[in-house]
Scaffold this active site. Sequence first.
Site, mmCIF file in Angstrom:
data_model
loop_
_atom_site.group_PDB
_atom_site.id
_atom_site.type_symbol
_atom_site.label_atom_id
_atom_site.label_comp_id
_atom_site.label_asym_id
_atom_site.label_seq_id
_atom_site.Cartn_x
_atom_site.Cartn_y
_atom_site.Cartn_z
ATOM 1 N N LEU A 153 0.866 -1.171 0.000
ATOM 2 C CA LEU A 153 0.000 0.000 0.000
ATOM 3 C C LEU A 153 0.903 1.221 0.000
ATOM 4 O O LEU A 153 2.006 1.187 0.571
ATOM 5 C CB LEU A 153 -0.898 0.028 1.248
ATOM 6 C CG LEU A 153 -1.956 -1.067 1.389
ATOM 7 C CD1 LEU A 153 -2.694 -0.908 2.719
ATOM 8 C CD2 LEU A 153 -2.942 -1.035 0.236
ATOM 9 N N ASP A 154 0.459 2.306 -0.630
ATOM 10 C CA ASP A 154 1.239 3.537 -0.593
ATOM 11 C C ASP A 154 1.444 3.981 0.849
ATOM 12 O O ASP A 154 0.650 3.645 1.742
ATOM 13 C CB ASP A 154 0.530 4.646 -1.371
ATOM 14 C CG ASP A 154 0.433 4.346 -2.851
ATOM 15 O OD1 ASP A 154 1.253 3.551 -3.352
ATOM 16 O OD2 ASP A 154 -0.462 4.918 -3.510
ATOM 17 N N LYS A 155 2.463 4.768 1.077
ATOM 18 C CA LYS A 155 2.803 5.231 2.420
ATOM 19 C C LYS A 155 1.592 5.786 3.160
ATOM 20 O O LYS A 155 1.371 5.478 4.337
ATOM 21 C CB LYS A 155 3.902 6.297 2.329
ATOM 22 C CG LYS A 155 4.256 6.952 3.658
ATOM 23 C CD LYS A 155 5.306 8.041 3.475
ATOM 24 C CE LYS A 155 5.594 8.746 4.791
ATOM 25 N NZ LYS A 155 6.602 9.830 4.629
ATOM 26 N N ARG A 253 -5.326 5.890 -7.658
ATOM 27 C CA ARG A 253 -5.084 7.330 -7.716
ATOM 28 C C ARG A 253 -4.899 7.798 -9.156
ATOM 29 O O ARG A 253 -5.435 8.845 -9.559
ATOM 30 C CB ARG A 253 -3.860 7.675 -6.871
ATOM 31 C CG ARG A 253 -4.030 7.309 -5.396
ATOM 32 C CD ARG A 253 -2.699 7.266 -4.656
ATOM 33 N NE ARG A 253 -2.072 8.590 -4.604
ATOM 34 C CZ ARG A 253 -0.840 8.786 -4.159
ATOM 35 N NH1 ARG A 253 -0.081 7.775 -3.775
ATOM 36 N NH2 ARG A 253 -0.350 10.020 -4.146
#
Length: 353
Positions: A153-155, A253
Amino acid sequence: MNLSINTDFKISIAENLDLETFDFTIPNNYIGIRTDIALAEIISDLSRSKLTNWLKEGHILINQNTAKPKDKIMGGEHVFITPPFNEESQAFSPENIELNIIYEDDQVIVINKPAGLVVHPGAGNWSGTLLNGLLYHYPELANVPRAGIVHRLDKDTTGLMVVARTLNAQISLVQQLQVRSVSRIYRAFVEGYPFKEGIINKKIGRDPHNRTKMVTLDHGGREAITRYRVLKQFDKICYIECKLETGRTHQIRVHMKDKGFPLIGDPVYGTKKINYQPEVVDAIEQLERQALHAIKLSFVHPTTNETLNFKTRMADDMRNLLAALSFGVQLEAEDWDDEDDSNWEIIYAYDKD
């Protein structure tokens, strides 16, 4: 002039990295040789170019003074070396990082990742990652590639992740991801009003003008498929649910940005102009990240072959945004992710983009 070099005298940087500073004396048979060449001969595990940089940066002192790489050795010089901190060496070190464990057994771990936690060490984030925390809490993961991490997962994306505790479990989960049998469902807030439901099938690759960003591409890139449905429509903002068919970097995104509906709060792909009601603006400012949460996760257990389904409460900052948007609006239980949605696949639409 050919000078004889005593190759019996060697120093290993690797064997001294635990010391803040170490020193040695250069033998007399290096007289007349350039400093960088002499050091490269003596220090067996560093390149001449690396040593040259250390000389220029002051990490190597000769007789307690800085020296130039081309300076000639006089013999008997005292060398002091202070190795620069090597962040990469800490990449796979255990760190006591608090983890929110949703489920664990002898094969898998399911984690609810908070915002701000990088999943895997990399440039600029060699420590303080999920991987470091996993190695601390589960030392046996040192024997599993990437400490059992099979997806990311992104930060600043919150929510559910599965980690393998054994090599066999990792192989099983990777295979499930490859054949797209792992179900990963997200909640998000986007700007504008997308169609009620749909599918986005556009390849994603690096932005040729900005390598830190991803974009949709007509040529090149990797296949990327995102399904979505609108859960609630508010003033200028929609609350949506997304399901990944593939797992590309920044996929949701980038896809929603490409459709003209960037995620609220996204610092990379979103819009900076905020023109909403004051209470909504406050909630967005408190968000401080893209409004994206991995809310549901489903996969087949590597040894029991049982299908495991997990769902987690949406992150508080996103719940606060939902509350601000919903002022005066009647919300259903499913809007707060509390419903029994075992038939989600059935109610999901597969409309063409």
